[in-house]
Design an enzyme around this catalytic site. Structure first.
Site, PDB file in Angstrom:
ATOM      1  N   CYS A 145      37.731  34.590  40.216  1.00  0.00           N
ATOM      2  CA  CYS A 145      38.053  36.016  40.057  1.00  0.00           C
ATOM      3  C   CYS A 145      37.626  36.556  38.698  1.00  0.00           C
ATOM      4  O   CYS A 145      37.895  37.700  38.372  1.00  0.00           O
ATOM      5  CB  CYS A 145      39.535  36.264  40.295  1.00  0.00           C
ATOM      6  SG  CYS A 145      40.601  35.448  39.096  1.00  0.00           S
TER       7      CYS A 145
ATOM      8  N   HIS B 219      38.768  43.295  27.919  1.00  0.00           N
ATOM      9  CA  HIS B 219      39.410  44.040  29.006  1.00  0.00           C
ATOM     10  C   HIS B 219      38.993  45.502  29.015  1.00  0.00           C
ATOM     11  O   HIS B 219      38.992  46.139  30.059  1.00  0.00           O
ATOM     12  CB  HIS B 219      40.922  43.842  28.974  1.00  0.00           C
ATOM     13  CG  HIS B 219      41.281  42.506  29.520  1.00  0.00           C
ATOM     14  ND1 HIS B 219      41.407  41.399  28.721  1.00  0.00           N
ATOM     15  CD2 HIS B 219      41.447  42.080  30.804  1.00  0.00           C
ATOM     16  CE1 HIS B 219      41.663  40.354  29.480  1.00  0.00           C
ATOM     17  NE2 HIS B 219      41.688  40.735  30.748  1.00  0.00           N
TER      18      HIS B 219
HETATM   19  C1  PEP Z   1      39.702  35.707  33.740  1.00  0.00           C
HETATM   20  O1  PEP Z   1      40.140  35.290  32.662  1.00  0.00           O
HETATM   21  O2  PEP Z   1      38.595  35.377  34.199  1.00  0.00           O
HETATM   22  C2  PEP Z   1      40.494  36.652  34.553  1.00  0.00           C
HETATM   23  C3  PEP Z   1      40.123  36.993  35.760  1.00  0.00           C
HETATM   24  O3  PEP Z   1      41.587  37.210  33.962  1.00  0.00           O
HETATM   25  P1  PEP Z   1      41.493  38.361  32.862  1.00  0.00           P
HETATM   26  O4  PEP Z   1      40.076  38.816  32.783  1.00  0.00           O
HETATM   27  O5  PEP Z   1      42.409  39.470  33.273  1.00  0.00           O
HETATM   28  O6  PEP Z   1      41.957  37.656  31.621  1.00  0.00           O
END
Ligand code: PEP
Ligand code: MG
Length: 596
Positions: free
Chosen positions: A520, A202
């Site tokens: 996403c 993240h």
């Molecule tokens: C994912 O896991 O691809 C997602 C979009 O959520 P995050 O990156 O916030 O875990």
């Protein structure tokens, strides 16, 4: 002497600037710039902190039992001497004056400088005094934290924007927690490098959303690079060049100008609809972290927000969670900024590498649970905090009166979680009805990011209005690779046939059921995947706003009819990436002239 450090490229482009080292102190340290008129008071804070520590040390000395070893008193004397040494407090003051760092940052910057000097000492005894300096600084940081809440988070109005200097700065750190990255979001930094972290950690995701060149997993970077070194961050190749020669510098300045021109060229696509050569319309949505990101998303030409990572509203708050009204205001702000375009708000995805506190990936790994990515995160956390969860659901429902809102639930895998989630939504709605608070009818979607969910699509499609594939986690959990761990990043492979089959299966089943399906995760914003995802039938992509133009360009040049023919061949291959290159490069993806 020129030096090269290699890492994982996470955000493209070239940044050139002076290194600002952020130490990874055991004490939680906020880094922000103060305004010029706050320099005086920041120096006073530092002095007060020093006086508190001096009193503490004097008291420890005074209260020492008679039979205490003599070395202890001597050690306290050393600490007192260090505390008053110009090399520590005088130089720290200078960081505040020259750079406008807050006191804690200035202290940790100076600690970094001193620690290196100690490391280079020949004499063993002197070299070991480094630990004493660290202890004194730690005491000082704790005193500052106790004396002023601003030691933990910037006071209102303070930001990392206020650097008055001329020279571009780049950030070098061992590790930066996502919460800290958020603070750097509106900052002066032109690029950043960390020693640890994976491509879809993240921290990397927030960096990408800042659209500045970034490298993670550069292992030794924060040890090899010194405060104020000139560095080039090559975010395309994942290389940091320290102290470059004038010729190398010139070459990179040229590349910087080139990529600026390329961006300007792509920006012209902003208002062009994303339609393939064979006339298929594609929806390009934005991923955002904060409501303040929404205007930028709108400007980028996104036709909505496909993922609002609401957990970022819960960070940097010293443990105090946002209340219903505060959340409602934030969601409403995002909805209104999108001017009638849909906004998909994901309920909190706390846990794993996203802690509520400012915790780095390393701290999370070692302090909380052995395996945070497999622990109490996302929907599991929400269901364990039912009051908090209902509060968030009410806030989201209330925002739906101001524009089209969709609700998205992260990391579902179990039937019981689906049932409990819908019970919670129903309870939240009832509470609003009872209070006479209006809300609109909103669609509810599930994130497909655990292989179990991808393999149980019929169950999910029976309950949810739409699904959104979180490829970052889907890859992590399919391949059993911690996405934040650079030591296994070489195995993090979006091209793995198992991953591609899960993604393709999810898309085709959702389409067959007539339900919306979006990707996403970071795969959606990587334009090299666009033709493959189109071939799988995907027509909705959500990504960082800065990636929209390049993905759109790729879509404008693609022919889904042609691409579809290659799909099975690619999916059934042992090496889908190689097969894709053979089949698709130069076919099904034809150059199209850019719209003016
Ligand atoms: C994912 O896991 O691809 C997602 C979009 O959520 P995050 O990156 O916030 O875990
Ligand atoms: Mg996820």
């Amino acid at each position: 002497m020129t030096l090269q450090v290699f890492g994982l490229p996470v955000s493209r482009g070239v940044a050139i600037g002076k290194a600002v080292l952020v130490s990874s102190s055991r004490v939680d340290v906020a880094h922000y710039f103060i305004n010029a008129d706050q320099v005086e008071s920041e120096i006073v804070r530092l002095r007060e902190g020093r006086d508190v520590v001096a009193r503490e040390l004097e008291m420890l000395k005074r209260d020492m039992p008679d039979d205490a070893p003599g070395e202890l008193a001597a050690l306290l004397d050393v600490h007192l001497l260090l505390l008053h040494d110009e090399a520590l407090t005088g130089a720290t003051k200078q960081w505040i004056i020259d750079r406008h760092y807050n006191a804690e940052w200035a202290l940790s910057a100076q600690l970094e400088v001193l620690a290196r000097q100690f490391d280079e000492m020949e004499d063993d005894y002197l070299r070991e005094r480094k630990a004493d300096v660290e202890q004194v600084v730690e005491r000082l940081l704790r005193a500052l934290a106790r004396g002023a809440t601003s030691a933990l988070a910037p006071a209102p109005g303070k930001s990392t924007e206020d650097w008055g200097g001329e020279e571009p700065l780049v950030l070098i750190a061992n590790d930066i927690a996502p919460a800290d990255m958020l603070q750097f979001k509106k900052s002066v930094f032109k690029g950043f490098v960390t020693d640890v972290g994976g491509k879809t950690s993240h921290t990397a995701i927030v960096a990408r959303s800042m659209d500045i060149p970034a490298i993670v997993g550069a292992r030794e970077a924060s040890r090899l690079i010194r405060q104020d070194d000139w560095v080039i961050i090559d975010g395309d190749a994942g290389v940091v060049i320290v102290d470059p020669s004038p010729m190398v510098l010139e070459e990179y300045r040229f590349r910087q100008r080139q990529s600026e021109l390329e961006r300007e060229r792509l920006a012209r696509l902003r208002h062009t609809p994303a339609v393939t050569l064979d006339g298929e319309r594609v929806e390009l949505l934005a991923n955002i972290e904060l409501p303040q990101d929404a205007p930028g998303a709108f400007e980028s030409g996104a036709v909505g927000v496909g993922l609002f990572r609401s957990e970022f509203l819960f960070m940097n708050r010293n443990g105090e969670l946002p209340g219903e009204d505060e959340q409602f205001e934030a969601y409403r702000a995002a909805v209104q900024a999108m001017q009638g375009l849909p906004v998909t708000i994901r309920t909190v995805d706390i846990g794993a590498d996203k802690s509520l506190e400012r915790m780095s990936i390393n701290e999370l790994r070692h302090e909380h649970t052995l395996n945070p990515a497999l622990g109490l995160r996302a929907i599991r956390w929400s269901l364990s905090e039912p009051n908090m969860f209902r509060m968030q659901l009410r806030a989201i429902l209330r925002a739906s009166v101001f524009g089209p809102v969709k609700l998205l639930v992260p990391m579902l895998a179990h039937r019981s979680e689906i049932r409990q989630t819908f019970e919670m939504i129903e309870r939240a709605k009832q509470q609003l009805r009872d209070a006479g608070v209006p809300f609109a009818d909103i669609q509810v979607g599930a994130m497909i990011e655990v292989p179990a969910a991808a393999l149980l699509m019929p169950l999910f499609l029976r309950h949810f209005d739409f699904v959104s594939i979180g490829t970052n986690d889907l890859i992590q959990y399919t391949l059993a690779i911690d996405r934040a761990d650079e030591s296994v990043s070489y195995l993090y492979d979006p091209w793995h046939p198992a991953v591609l089959r899960l993604v393709a299966g999810t898309i085709s089943q959702a389409r067959a059921a007539g339900k919306g399906v979006c990707v996403c995760g970071e795969m959606a914003g990587d334009s090299s995947f666009a033709p493959l995802l189109l071939a799988m039938g995907l027509r909705s992509f959500s990504m960082h706003p800065s990636q929209i133009a390049s993905v759109k360009q790729r879509i404008l040049r693609s022919d889904t009819q042609k691409l579809m023919h290659y799909l099975n061949d690619i999916l059934n291959s042992d090496d889908p990436q190689a097969r894709y290159r053979e089949l698709v490069a130069g076919d099904g993806v034809r150059p199209a002239s850019l719209a003016a």
